[in-house]
Design a protein around this motif. Structure first.
Motif, PDB file in Angstrom:
ATOM      1  N   ARG A 104     -38.341 140.585 117.393  1.00  0.00           N
ATOM      2  CA  ARG A 104     -39.435 140.523 118.362  1.00  0.00           C
ATOM      3  C   ARG A 104     -39.023 139.790 119.642  1.00  0.00           C
ATOM      4  NH1 ARG A 104     -44.180 142.227 116.247  1.00  0.00           N
ATOM      5  NH2 ARG A 104     -44.342 142.344 113.971  1.00  0.00           N
ATOM      6  N   GLY A 105     -39.459 140.362 120.764  1.00  0.00           N
ATOM      7  CA  GLY A 105     -39.322 139.691 122.049  1.00  0.00           C
ATOM      8  C   GLY A 105     -37.974 139.762 122.715  1.00  0.00           C
ATOM      9  N   LYS A 165     -49.250 146.154 123.481  1.00  0.00           N
ATOM     10  CA  LYS A 165     -49.328 144.885 124.197  1.00  0.00           C
ATOM     11  C   LYS A 165     -47.926 144.306 124.340  1.00  0.00           C
ATOM     12  CE  LYS A 165     -53.965 143.978 122.388  1.00  0.00           C
ATOM     13  NZ  LYS A 165     -54.830 143.026 121.629  1.00  0.00           N
ATOM     14  N   GLU A 166     -47.819 143.256 125.151  1.00  0.00           N
ATOM     15  CA  GLU A 166     -46.510 142.659 125.400  1.00  0.00           C
ATOM     16  C   GLU A 166     -45.900 142.075 124.125  1.00  0.00           C
ATOM     17  OE1 GLU A 166     -46.536 139.940 128.620  1.00  0.00           O
ATOM     18  OE2 GLU A 166     -47.369 141.363 130.058  1.00  0.00           O
ATOM     19  N   LYS A 167     -46.715 141.692 123.161  1.00  0.00           N
ATOM     20  CA  LYS A 167     -46.202 141.138 121.915  1.00  0.00           C
ATOM     21  C   LYS A 167     -45.475 142.199 121.065  1.00  0.00           C
ATOM     22  CE  LYS A 167     -50.416 141.849 119.161  1.00  0.00           C
ATOM     23  NZ  LYS A 167     -51.448 141.185 118.335  1.00  0.00           N
ATOM     24  N   HIS A 168     -45.699 143.471 121.359  1.00  0.00           N
ATOM     25  CA  HIS A 168     -45.017 144.539 120.633  1.00  0.00           C
ATOM     26  C   HIS A 168     -43.622 144.821 121.174  1.00  0.00           C
ATOM     27  CE1 HIS A 168     -49.353 145.812 119.743  1.00  0.00           C
ATOM     28  NE2 HIS A 168     -48.840 145.380 118.589  1.00  0.00           N
ATOM     29  N   GLY A 183     -39.619 144.274 121.933  1.00  0.00           N
ATOM     30  CA  GLY A 183     -38.525 143.803 121.079  1.00  0.00           C
ATOM     31  C   GLY A 183     -37.586 144.941 120.750  1.00  0.00           C
TER      32      GLY A 183
END
Length: 266
Positions: free
Chosen positions: A127-128, A157-160, A162
């Motif tokens: 992630r990220g 969303k931005e958290k997805h 990676g």
């Protein structure tokens, strides 16, 4: 000291050993009578085409011929066979915006032809970050998915963001036949302007309209002052400052000169 007849015994033993060795060699080189007229044959790979893929499962053509005991070639046939040169397919970059639907897949034509049910798809994620370090990946579970070869995220969303890794394994042998990394970047929608037509100049828009076959109205020629304005707009900041300074300086010089002439005439 040797016994008088010992040398004779040694010669007889050596001669017996040579006779036994010759008999064994004759037995080895001689076929049984029932097999003397039997022709032994087999299939020989004559040529092989390159694999259709440099990574993951691919196809190649193999040309087989039947070879007899005497070396005669017959009954040549061509067949397709699976091939695997490298299981790692590297990193693929993908960019989408916040709120859009994110869809990534590792299904290819070969796996689809063989049947996706014969393979196991294991997804992992770092992630990220965008990385190829396998130690940074953790299992990404797909619960109850009817398409295990695909990840679909609605309203991304931005958290997805990676790196997603898809590892394909043979369900029978558990051999890894493909491993692909997909680096996903998710950016805000208002961060970039994705409307290509709006960023074109008037000349480029006109050329595009002509290429698309749309009628373009002829424009009147620009006046001298319009050309000066366009030239001034296209110049960089330093040239603009110099031009403005020259214009102001010239105006002041003209004004002071006119005042001086008026005062001297009086």
């Amino acid at each position: 000291m040797l016994v008088p007849h010992a040398s004779i015994y040694l010669v007889l033993i050596f001669f017996t050993f040579l006779m036994h060795l010759a008999a064994c060699q004759e037995i080895i080189n001689t076929l049984p009578p029932e097999l003397e007229n039997v022709t032994f044959s087999g299939l020989l790979v004559v040529s092989v085409s390159p694999c259709s893929k440099t990574c993951g499962l691919g196809w190649r053509s193999e040309y087989y011929c039947k070879v007899s005991k005497k070396g005669y070639v017959s009954n040549c046939t061509s067949t397709n066979a699976l091939c695997l040169i490298n299981q790692d397919c590297g990193l693929i970059a993908k960019t989408t915006t916040v709120g859009a639907t994110l869809s990534i897949s590792c299904l290819d034509a070969t796996i689809k032809t063989l049947g996706s049910s014969d393979f196991i798809f294991v997804w992992k994620i770092a992630r990220g970050i965008v990385t190829t370090d396998l130690y940074l990946f953790k299992i990404f579970p797909l619960k109850g998915s009817k398409t295990p070869w695909m990840i679909i995220v609605k309203n991304a969303k931005e958290k997805h963001a990676g790196t997603y890794m898809c590892q394909v394994q043979n369900s029978k042998t558990m051999q890894v036949v493909k491993r692909v990394l997909i680096g996903v970047r998710i950016i805000p929608e208002n961060l970039v302007q994705l409307n290509y037509y709006e960023v074109l100049s008037s000349e480029q828009k006109e050329e595009m309209e002509i290429l698309q076959g749309n009628p373009v109205a002829k424009k009147k020629g620009k006046s001298f002052w319009d050309k000066v304005k366009d030239l001034f707009k296209s110049a960089n900041m330093a040239i603009r400052v110099i031009a403005i300074g020259l214009a102001i300086g010239g105006s002041l010089a003209f004004g002071f000169g006119a005042i001086f002439l008026c005062m001297t005439n009086k």
